[in-house]
Design a protein around this motif. Sequence first.
Motif, short mmCIF file in Angstrom:
data_model
loop_
_atom_site.label_atom_id
_atom_site.label_comp_id
_atom_site.label_asym_id
_atom_site.label_seq_id
_atom_site.Cartn_x
_atom_site.Cartn_y
_atom_site.Cartn_z
N HIS A 234 -57.35 21.78 5.74
CA HIS A 234 -56.00 21.84 6.13
C HIS A 234 -56.39 23.15 6.96
O HIS A 234 -56.88 24.50 6.20
N ASP B 191 -52.21 26.88 8.28
CA ASP B 191 -51.42 26.47 8.13
C ASP B 191 -50.98 27.47 9.50
O ASP B 191 -51.13 28.18 10.31
N TYR C 236 -52.16 18.47 14.95
CA TYR C 236 -50.54 19.12 14.70
C TYR C 236 -50.01 17.74 14.79
O TYR C 236 -50.31 17.27 16.19
N PRO D 104 -43.43 18.31 8.34
CA PRO D 104 -44.87 18.09 6.75
C PRO D 104 -43.91 15.71 6.32
O PRO D 104 -44.53 15.46 5.81
N ASN E 61 -47.26 11.87 10.00
CA ASN E 61 -48.73 12.12 9.22
C ASN E 61 -49.50 11.55 10.09
O ASN E 61 -50.85 11.17 10.19
N LEU F 217 -50.79 22.32 8.98
CA LEU F 217 -50.11 22.12 8.62
C LEU F 217 -48.43 22.93 9.17
O LEU F 217 -48.51 23.48 9.30
N GLY F 218 -47.75 21.65 8.31
CA GLY F 218 -45.95 22.11 8.82
C GLY F 218 -45.61 21.21 10.34
O GLY F 218 -44.29 21.76 10.84
N TYR G 39 -42.46 23.82 11.52
CA TYR G 39 -42.57 24.75 11.54
C TYR G 39 -43.13 26.04 12.00
O TYR G 39 -43.19 27.14 12.04
#
Length: 156
Positions: free
Chosen positions: A30, A32, A91, A95, A98, A118-119, A123
């Motif tokens: 992962h 971010d 991406y 969250p 999937n 992630l996010g 995000y």
Amino acid sequence: MTTTVNPVLRVAPAAPAEAAAHFRAGLAFHTDVSDVAAALAAGDPRFVLVDSRSTEAWDQGHIPGALHLPTALVPEQAERLLDRSVPVVTYCWGPGCNGAARAALALAELGYGVKEMLGGFEYWVREGLAFETWQGRERRAPDPLTAPVDAGDCGC
């Protein structure tokens, strides 16, 4: 005398060496939004950012510089679009989706080095980063719960 069970410590924390191995492994899978944004801003990210969402989602907004490769099309199009020697970061929406994990799995099974961001797109936008639509670039004010004003990255 009744002893109250602490719900956090009902299962004891892992031994430090086990915890270090677990978190080190997690970082291999992962990344971010903040780290992806910093790498892209540096101009030489050394990875390909892949948006694994549908065309309709892509059209609503996507990260500048991302490659659109919907999860369902990975098996038939990855080899034509991607170089196996260049890591891939996937991406999807956020969250609650999937799709990035499914795309990452498909790419890994095809022999690509891959991480999931992630996010997701949610995000990216919530942190106030620029995104593109068919109308051009846009940016929204950062959500103070995800990107405190004037705080830079999360300080992580």
